[in-house]
Motif scaffolding. Sequence first.
Motif, short mmCIF file in Angstrom:
data_model
loop_
_atom_site.label_atom_id
_atom_site.label_comp_id
_atom_site.label_asym_id
_atom_site.label_seq_id
_atom_site.Cartn_x
_atom_site.Cartn_y
_atom_site.Cartn_z
N GLY A 78 0.03 4.51 -0.40
CA GLY A 78 -0.49 5.81 -0.04
C GLY A 78 -0.84 6.63 -1.27
N ARG A 79 -0.56 6.10 -2.43
CA ARG A 79 -0.93 6.77 -3.68
C ARG A 79 -2.07 5.96 -4.30
NH1 ARG A 79 2.84 5.42 -6.59
NH2 ARG A 79 4.42 4.77 -5.12
N PRO A 80 -2.69 6.48 -5.35
CA PRO A 80 -3.72 5.69 -6.01
C PRO A 80 -3.16 4.35 -6.46
CG PRO A 80 -3.76 7.92 -6.84
CD PRO A 80 -2.58 7.81 -5.92
N TRP B 284 -15.42 15.22 -2.28
CA TRP B 284 -16.24 16.19 -3.00
C TRP B 284 -16.47 17.41 -2.14
CZ3 TRP B 284 -20.96 18.48 -2.00
CH2 TRP B 284 -21.59 19.11 -3.09
N ARG C 185 -6.57 6.73 2.41
CA ARG C 185 -5.13 6.49 2.24
C ARG C 185 -4.72 6.50 0.78
NH1 ARG C 185 -1.73 2.70 5.89
NH2 ARG C 185 -2.05 3.78 7.85
N ALA C 186 -5.62 5.96 -0.06
CA ALA C 186 -5.28 5.89 -1.47
C ALA C 186 -5.45 7.25 -2.14
CB ALA C 186 -6.14 4.85 -2.17
N GLY C 187 -5.97 8.24 -1.39
CA GLY C 187 -6.08 9.57 -1.93
C GLY C 187 -7.26 9.80 -2.83
N GLU D 12 0.87 -1.18 0.00
CA GLU D 12 0.00 0.00 0.00
C GLU D 12 0.90 1.22 0.00
OE1 GLU D 12 -2.99 2.33 2.92
OE2 GLU D 12 -2.92 0.16 3.12
N PRO E 260 -10.27 11.56 -3.99
CA PRO E 260 -10.61 12.95 -3.66
C PRO E 260 -11.98 13.07 -3.00
CG PRO E 260 -10.75 12.55 -6.02
CD PRO E 260 -10.15 11.34 -5.42
N ARG F 128 -18.52 11.71 -12.24
CA ARG F 128 -19.86 11.56 -11.68
C ARG F 128 -20.69 12.83 -11.84
NH1 ARG F 128 -22.26 7.33 -11.47
NH2 ARG F 128 -23.85 8.58 -10.52
N GLU F 129 -20.01 13.96 -11.83
CA GLU F 129 -20.77 15.19 -11.73
C GLU F 129 -21.54 15.54 -12.99
OE1 GLU F 129 -18.15 18.20 -10.46
OE2 GLU F 129 -17.65 17.10 -8.64
N ALA G 228 -16.56 21.40 -6.96
CA ALA G 228 -17.51 21.10 -8.02
C ALA G 228 -17.74 22.33 -8.88
CB ALA G 228 -18.82 20.60 -7.41
N VAL H 211 -14.60 11.28 -9.52
CA VAL H 211 -15.54 12.25 -8.97
C VAL H 211 -16.01 13.20 -10.05
CG1 VAL H 211 -15.83 14.04 -7.27
CG2 VAL H 211 -14.38 12.07 -6.78
N GLU H 212 -15.07 13.66 -10.85
CA GLU H 212 -15.46 14.59 -11.90
C GLU H 212 -16.41 13.91 -12.87
OE1 GLU H 212 -12.36 17.05 -13.50
OE2 GLU H 212 -10.96 16.13 -12.11
N ARG I 76 -14.67 25.30 -15.35
CA ARG I 76 -13.61 24.92 -16.26
C ARG I 76 -14.21 24.19 -17.47
NH1 ARG I 76 -9.53 22.31 -12.77
NH2 ARG I 76 -10.55 20.34 -13.25
N ARG I 77 -15.17 23.31 -17.15
CA ARG I 77 -15.75 22.52 -18.22
C ARG I 77 -16.54 23.42 -19.19
NH1 ARG I 77 -17.95 18.86 -15.06
NH2 ARG I 77 -19.98 19.84 -15.20
N ILE J 165 -26.38 5.51 -3.42
CA ILE J 165 -25.24 5.09 -4.25
C ILE J 165 -25.32 5.76 -5.62
CG2 ILE J 165 -24.28 3.16 -5.53
CD1 ILE J 165 -24.70 1.41 -3.29
N LEU J 166 -26.52 5.83 -6.15
CA LEU J 166 -26.65 6.32 -7.52
C LEU J 166 -26.54 7.85 -7.58
CD1 LEU J 166 -29.50 4.03 -8.85
CD2 LEU J 166 -27.07 3.94 -9.40
N ARG K 132 -14.71 23.03 -11.11
CA ARG K 132 -14.61 22.13 -12.26
C ARG K 132 -15.69 22.43 -13.29
NH1 ARG K 132 -12.81 18.64 -8.31
NH2 ARG K 132 -14.91 18.10 -7.73
N PRO L 272 -22.51 12.39 -4.76
CA PRO L 272 -21.47 12.78 -5.70
C PRO L 272 -20.13 12.05 -5.57
CG PRO L 272 -21.72 14.43 -4.00
CD PRO L 272 -22.80 13.44 -3.78
N ASP L 273 -19.73 11.58 -4.40
CA ASP L 273 -18.40 10.98 -4.36
C ASP L 273 -18.40 9.72 -3.51
OD1 ASP L 273 -18.46 11.82 -1.80
OD2 ASP L 273 -16.41 12.58 -1.76
#
Lengths: 273, 85, 501, 118
Positions: free
Chosen positions: A256-258, D100, D94-96, A254, D98, A270-271, D105, A267-268, D111-112, D29-30, D108, D33-34
């Motif tokens: 600590g990074r993706p 929300w 831990r895995a980072g 593990e 992100p 999903r939006e 939001a 996340v982006e 930007r989009r 779940i559906l 982004r 946002p994150d």
Amino acid sequence: MKARLRAAAAALILGGLFVGLLAGVRDLPPIGDPSSPASTHVSPRFIEEARRETGALNMVTAVLADYRGYDTLGETAVIFAAGLGAFVILAASIGGPRRETPGPGLSHRVDSLLLDTAARVLAPFLLLFAVYVLVHGHVSPGGGFQGGVLFGLGLVTLRLVWGPPRPDRAASRFGPGVRASFLLASAGLLAYIAIGIAAMAFGGAFLDYGVLPLGQDPAHVRELATLGVEAAVFVAVSGTVAVLFETIAVGVAETGRPLPNEDPAPVEAREEG
Amino acid sequence: MMLDPGGLIATGLLATMLVTGAVALLVNDLLVAAALFGVFSFAAAAWFAALGAVDVAFTEACVGGALTTILLVAATFRTTRRLDR
Amino acid sequence: MIEALAGLLVALPLAGAALMPMVAVLRRRGTRWLAFGLHLLTFAAAAAVFARTAATGEAIAHRMGGWPGPFGIELRLDGLSALIALLVTGLSCFVASAPVDASRGATRRASPVREGLVRGALSMLVAGLVGIAATRDVFNLFVFLEISSLAVYTLVASGGGRATVAAFRYLIAGTAAGSLYLLGVGFLYGLTGTLNMDDLAARLPGVEADAALTAAVALIAAGLAIKAALFPLHGWLPDAYVFAPAPAAGFISAVMAKVSAYALLRLLGETLRGIPAGAMALETMVWLGTLGVLVGGGMALAQRDAPRMLAWSSVSAMGAILLAVGIGSPLALAGALFHVVAHALAKGCLFLGVGGLAETLGAGDRRALRGLGRRAPWTAAALTLAAFSMIGLPPTAGFSSKLLLLRASLAEGGPAGVAAFVALLASSGLAALYFLRVLEGIWFRPRPEGRPAQRLPRALAAPVLSLAVLVLLGGVFSAVVEREFVSGAVEAVAGATADER
Amino acid sequence: MPGISAVEAVAAALLVGSLAFILAAVVGILRLPDFYTRLHAVGKCDTAGLALATLALALLSGDLVLALKLAAVWAILAVANPTGTHALARAAGRAGVPVWTADGAARRKSRRDGGPSR
């Protein structure tokens, strides 16, 4: 083009198999039909005599561990062979130079109070329930395989939470290393064969439990020996489960990074909606 | 005939197995495939139970639902997560 | 007493499979002689059983758990089963003593633990194969099929590198084969309610469900045909044989596919013979076998790599054996079984020798073998003898078996018989072309510049030489082999089918 | 209603309630946002829904031993489900993965929509 041709060929073969099976299945007696050959030829004896002949209340146990105990020995060997294969292929460096100690995760202790406590609460019940499933196999669904897998899963749970056995850690008491698990698996298979050969030593056929000098009533002796055999399966299966986990999970770091190849933008995405 | 609840449940479980199995084969993300295999196994276990083979269902739930999923995820961690890269 | 030996025949190597890795993990050494002793012991048991069946002409049965017939599982060794068991256990002795890293020369030593593990896998393979030969239960046969398959994947993969990929492809093919077979067994059980072969043979003619029966036969035949590498289901074979480490390759190429061919003979030729679909499957097998003989030979001719050439010639040989099983006359069965023995000895010898040499040299190119005759005349002579047997030249065992096969296909007549005859002759011609090309390099060409000297590891030299001697003896005393070893086996099958008629 | 006892009616009501919770989890779940917020929905609603379902089944079983077994199932769920949720969230952290935020939001989105940032 070649890939497409291959896919077409595979689809053709599978389609043929599907149609053939469908045609064949129409001729088979319906599931659970009491007048089908499967229910009238061999089964009646199992249903009527199993209790008297083998002492097992659960007919499935009687058939698996006694009438067809040789198959069960074979299945245990299959499971052991899977563990052996994983050991040969994945843990090839054993006996060679020591691996670098990887980071936390599947190969290191997870330092979380919640997980630690939950594991302490749940794991004993899991392991105990595994033994219950083994012992209760005479009466209800269960037995060596199921109990063994559950026990192995208990070991895996502990291993996931407390990390691999390390000499400098108290957790090493629990996490069984590859070698220890493998010895467990070997011992289980050997014990099964030993019971079979012991029956031969007392003048019976291989796995003929009835002749073992464990009591007067042959059905009771068979019941006891069946439990012994199931326990051997239990040991072999739980050992193999641990071997599979240890060999497959060792070396996972593990960071600590993706995760490798992880797309960091879910996340982006999903939006949009 | 088709409307008896047992038959409907069995059909539903078989359809679930078919769909999850096929999708697991087609997706590129191996973690998703592992999760789908977990669903597949639970559907199979439920189907076995519906057929009256409780022992088999039990085993399938333990092995397919729990153990195999763990091992598949561990193997994915060790190798690569995506098939197309 | 002898019944007890029949029971131990599978239990011993199975115990070895658990014991050897255990010893290796605990003590790290000693597995080599333990393995040799165990395999020798098993071989002795098989020899005793075989001698008894040959002397009395009667099968030796062992009821597992003491349960009779269709309720329990019965092992039964008649002449045919005992012959296969003898062949498997005998050949295992030759490779059991070879260290698993023999093929790697001095460059890399496998750790003793790993050696023990691989020996355990070999022992497991022997247990599975002997079990297939001995059992009278179709589901138990599946269990042993799985045991042997898992062990063989392990053995192939123990070569590392590309061997792992080959093992994986083998695993896919083998698993598909196992599933097909199991589905077929499921159909049979649904139709008859029994798994015992004798019981099945008795009950099947009374079953009125043609489509289901046809499906069952087709599934079982297809599953076993994949395992037996019947053309066009042979795809897994070349890579698996080529990339496996030499000792394992020697054993696998000698017996693996042949035991599946035995299972085909047992089930299609005996248990399922009474139903129309069974006869149809056998007819198909004659034609596919004939094609396999030709394709295997042709592909072997096209290979530059010596182990790969040998692997394709195995496809050809399996075709010859299976087409004879398909013909099914006593003469053809005698030919098939003689060919099983002859080919096992010769191919084992060749794979151990060429594989061992190729891996010490780090190249399988057949030119790497040039000049071997001068450098290592005994090894070269042994390989030559084995190659002669593959071509079918006298005075080797291969000559006698090919002759039987040719006579059987002529006696069969009809388009299939003629096609088989022509294909067998052609395959001998093809084999002569591709083997003589190698032999010419071995004996008449100098060693290429800059190549390391070829040297067969001593642990492999002894098996190679003794197998070559056996190939020669089998040819010189072919009448004895036919009378003592093959005829009893043929009677076991032909006798059973004659009773039915 | 004829044919339905009071216990059965209560059990049915509990089952409907459990379904409502599980439905909420699915919608969560559906629609959320994150990863973390979705986990939040699943962890809470699933645990509650399953607890209600086991309670309903215990009522319907009409057998004390069976009811006790179901209680044991519920107890294990009550420990295991939140723990699993915790482990997932922790691993994601831990895995980072992100988190929300409304700001993020909005940024982004701008930007989009052709903002100057790229």
